[in-house]
Scaffold this motif. Structure first.
Motif, PDB file in Angstrom:
ATOM      1  N   ALA A   6       0.814  -1.212   0.000  1.00 32.44           N
ATOM      2  CA  ALA A   6       0.000   0.000   0.000  1.00 32.44           C
ATOM      3  C   ALA A   6       0.847   1.261   0.000  1.00 32.44           C
ATOM      4  N   TRP A   7       2.031   1.214   0.625  1.00 28.81           N
ATOM      5  CA  TRP A   7       2.845   2.423   0.698  1.00 28.81           C
ATOM      6  C   TRP A   7       3.325   2.851  -0.681  1.00 28.81           C
ATOM      7  N   LYS A   8       3.307   1.914  -1.663  1.00 25.45           N
ATOM      8  CA  LYS A   8       3.753   2.236  -3.015  1.00 25.45           C
ATOM      9  C   LYS A   8       2.641   2.907  -3.835  1.00 25.45           C
ATOM     10  N   ASP A   9       1.382   2.761  -3.418  1.00 29.52           N
ATOM     11  CA  ASP A   9       0.279   3.349  -4.174  1.00 29.52           C
ATOM     12  C   ASP A   9       0.368   4.869  -4.130  1.00 29.52           C
ATOM     13  N   GLY A  10       0.289   5.487  -5.302  1.00 31.30           N
ATOM     14  CA  GLY A  10       0.401   6.943  -5.354  1.00 31.30           C
ATOM     15  C   GLY A  10       1.760   7.434  -4.905  1.00 31.30           C
ATOM     16  N   LEU A  11       2.807   6.647  -5.158  1.00 33.73           N
ATOM     17  CA  LEU A  11       4.132   6.958  -4.626  1.00 33.73           C
ATOM     18  C   LEU A  11       4.658   8.303  -5.142  1.00 33.73           C
ATOM     19  N   ALA A  12       4.377   8.613  -6.407  1.00 33.86           N
ATOM     20  CA  ALA A  12       4.862   9.879  -6.970  1.00 33.86           C
ATOM     21  C   ALA A  12       4.326  11.069  -6.179  1.00 33.86           C
ATOM     22  N   LEU A  13       3.024  11.038  -5.886  1.00 33.03           N
ATOM     23  CA  LEU A  13       2.419  12.135  -5.128  1.00 33.03           C
ATOM     24  C   LEU A  13       2.954  12.162  -3.697  1.00 33.03           C
ATOM     25  N   LYS A  14       3.169  11.006  -3.101  1.00 31.45           N
ATOM     26  CA  LYS A  14       3.712  10.949  -1.748  1.00 31.45           C
ATOM     27  C   LYS A  14       5.100  11.595  -1.693  1.00 31.45           C
ATOM     28  N   ILE A  15       5.920  11.308  -2.693  1.00 28.23           N
ATOM     29  CA  ILE A  15       7.254  11.901  -2.737  1.00 28.23           C
ATOM     30  C   ILE A  15       7.157  13.414  -2.910  1.00 28.23           C
ATOM     31  N   VAL A  16       6.265  13.863  -3.793  1.00 25.97           N
ATOM     32  CA  VAL A  16       6.071  15.302  -4.000  1.00 25.97           C
ATOM     33  C   VAL A  16       5.627  15.962  -2.692  1.00 25.97           C
ATOM     34  N   ASN A  17       4.710  15.317  -1.964  1.00 23.04           N
ATOM     35  CA  ASN A  17       4.239  15.871  -0.690  1.00 23.04           C
ATOM     36  C   ASN A  17       5.389  16.041   0.302  1.00 23.04           C
ATOM     37  N   VAL A  18       6.263  15.048   0.360  1.00 23.66           N
ATOM     38  CA  VAL A  18       7.414  15.135   1.269  1.00 23.66           C
ATOM     39  C   VAL A  18       8.339  16.280   0.856  1.00 23.66           C
ATOM     40  N   VAL A  19       8.605  16.377  -0.447  1.00 20.63           N
ATOM     41  CA  VAL A  19       9.528  17.408  -0.952  1.00 20.63           C
ATOM     42  C   VAL A  19       8.979  18.804  -0.679  1.00 20.63           C
ATOM     43  N   VAL A  20       7.710  19.039  -1.032  1.00 16.45           N
ATOM     44  CA  VAL A  20       7.159  20.393  -0.856  1.00 16.45           C
ATOM     45  C   VAL A  20       7.017  20.737   0.619  1.00 16.45           C
ATOM     46  N   TYR A  21       6.783  19.728   1.452  1.00 15.95           N
ATOM     47  CA  TYR A  21       6.691  20.032   2.882  1.00 15.95           C
ATOM     48  C   TYR A  21       8.021  20.585   3.394  1.00 15.95           C
ATOM     49  N   PHE A  22       9.116  19.884   3.099  1.00 13.80           N
ATOM     50  CA  PHE A  22      10.406  20.319   3.636  1.00 13.80           C
ATOM     51  C   PHE A  22      10.943  21.559   2.919  1.00 13.80           C
ATOM     52  N   HIS A  40       2.062  23.593  11.110  1.00 14.25           N
ATOM     53  CA  HIS A  40       3.083  22.988  10.256  1.00 14.25           C
ATOM     54  C   HIS A  40       3.709  21.765  10.921  1.00 14.25           C
ATOM     55  N   LEU A  41       3.783  21.749  12.236  1.00  7.88           N
ATOM     56  CA  LEU A  41       4.255  20.551  12.933  1.00  7.88           C
ATOM     57  C   LEU A  41       3.272  19.402  12.746  1.00  7.88           C
ATOM     58  N   LEU A  42       1.983  19.686  12.851  1.00  8.82           N
ATOM     59  CA  LEU A  42       0.964  18.657  12.623  1.00  8.82           C
ATOM     60  C   LEU A  42       0.983  18.165  11.184  1.00  8.82           C
ATOM     61  N   LEU A  43       1.286  19.068  10.243  1.00 12.37           N
ATOM     62  CA  LEU A  43       1.346  18.670   8.839  1.00 12.37           C
ATOM     63  C   LEU A  43       2.524  17.733   8.572  1.00 12.37           C
ATOM     64  N   LEU A  44       3.568  17.802   9.396  1.00 15.85           N
ATOM     65  CA  LEU A  44       4.637  16.812   9.293  1.00 15.85           C
ATOM     66  C   LEU A  44       4.080  15.423   9.571  1.00 15.85           C
ATOM     67  N   GLY A  45       3.211  15.336  10.588  1.00 16.53           N
ATOM     68  CA  GLY A  45       2.535  14.067  10.852  1.00 16.53           C
ATOM     69  C   GLY A  45       1.654  13.637   9.690  1.00 16.53           C
ATOM     70  N   THR A  46       1.025  14.606   9.011  1.00 13.43           N
ATOM     71  CA  THR A  46       0.195  14.298   7.839  1.00 13.43           C
ATOM     72  C   THR A  46       1.039  13.665   6.742  1.00 13.43           C
ATOM     73  N   VAL A  47       2.219  14.235   6.501  1.00 15.11           N
ATOM     74  CA  VAL A  47       3.108  13.718   5.456  1.00 15.11           C
ATOM     75  C   VAL A  47       3.555  12.297   5.780  1.00 15.11           C
ATOM     76  N   ILE A  48       3.807  12.015   7.049  1.00 20.43           N
ATOM     77  CA  ILE A  48       4.186  10.659   7.446  1.00 20.43           C
ATOM     78  C   ILE A  48       2.989   9.718   7.362  1.00 20.43           C
ATOM     79  N   TYR A  49       1.823  10.205   7.782  1.00 19.31           N
ATOM     80  CA  TYR A  49       0.619   9.372   7.834  1.00 19.31           C
ATOM     81  C   TYR A  49       0.162   8.928   6.453  1.00 19.31           C
ATOM     82  N   GLN A  50       0.542   9.643   5.392  1.00 17.78           N
ATOM     83  CA  GLN A  50       0.117   9.275   4.046  1.00 17.78           C
ATOM     84  C   GLN A  50       0.655   7.904   3.627  1.00 17.78           C
ATOM     85  N   PHE A  51       1.717   7.423   4.264  1.00 19.90           N
ATOM     86  CA  PHE A  51       2.292   6.130   3.921  1.00 19.90           C
ATOM     87  C   PHE A  51       1.563   4.970   4.591  1.00 19.90           C
TER      88      PHE A  51
END
Length: 227
Positions: A6-22, A40-51
């Motif tokens: 499941a962590w691979k589903d939508g992987l491109a968008l997940k990577i983009v989310n991580v990049v734009v967050y940082f 923004h601290l909570l959104l870090l959790g959002t970026v992790i939770y997407q996986f």
């Protein structure tokens, strides 16, 4: 834990989310005070939770590319704000995200509450404050009406967004000494805002006393609003 595939589903968008967050959000945890750092601290959790499976359903399938758009526009807005310019379109992506999350994705776990509903409710409430303060001097009536709307947006209301507005009104009362009209109006509206916070607190308490709500999902994407 994330499933093996499941962590691979939508992987491109997940990577983009991580990049734009940082690139655009992560540094604000340390440089900005008040609600923005918490959001923004909570959104870090959002970026992790997407996986994780639960996060992928809401963040990747529901919110989709609106999150990277929000991060980019947030960076543009902060730079324009620093140079005393105003960009009204900043609120559009968070309006879309807030609509999708609140209407189609009821929380079914603590992780959903903390890493999806809480950050975007706070973000929406805080953005409302910034837009009103930037565009209008007579802000109180609009903020008060918005806080009331949050309180009655559902049976339990939207507690984080109501708190964001009440918090902001108290801060305005404390910091804005002149003109006196704004100072004392902020106090009156802040007291009223606490009423709506109290209503939301009672609603949330009753919801969890009943055992919470179920998940309400829609296969279709939510329509864009604010266009």
């Amino acid at each position: 834990m994330p499933s093996n595939t499941a962590w691979k589903d939508g992987l491109a968008l997940k990577i983009v989310n991580v990049v734009v967050y940082f690139l655009f959000l992560g540094s604000n945890i340390y440089t900005l005070a008040g609600p923005t750092s918490l959001i923004h601290l909570l959104l870090l959790g959002t970026v992790i939770y997407q996986f994780f499976d639960g996060g992928k359903q809401v963040i990747i399938d529901g919110i989709s590319w609106r999150f990277p758009l929000l991060a980019v526009l947030n960076a543009i807005y902060i730079n324009l704000w620093a140079s005393r310019h105003y960009i009204p379109g900043r609120s559009h992506p968070i309006l879309h995200i807030y609509y999708i999350v609140k209407k189609y994705h009821e929380p079914r776990s603590v992780s959903d509450e903390v890493f999806v509903h809480l950050p975007f409710s706070l973000y929406h409430g805080w953005t409302t404050v910034l837009v009103v303060l930037t565009a209008f001097e007579a802000f109180g009536f609009f903020l008060e009406a918005t806080a009331a709307t949050y309180a009655f947006s559902s049976q339990e209301g939207d507690l984080p967004a109501s708190i964001a507005i009440a918090w902001s009104l108290w801060a305005i009362f404390d910091q804005q000494r002149h003109p006196a009209f704004i100072h004392w109006s902020a106090l009156a509206f802040a007291i009223l805002a606490l009423v709506w916070v109290g209503k939301a607190v009672i609603g949330v308490g009753l919801k969890y006393r009943r055992g919470g709500g179920g998940i309400s999902l829609d296969e279709e994407r939510a329509p864009l609003v604010g266009n």
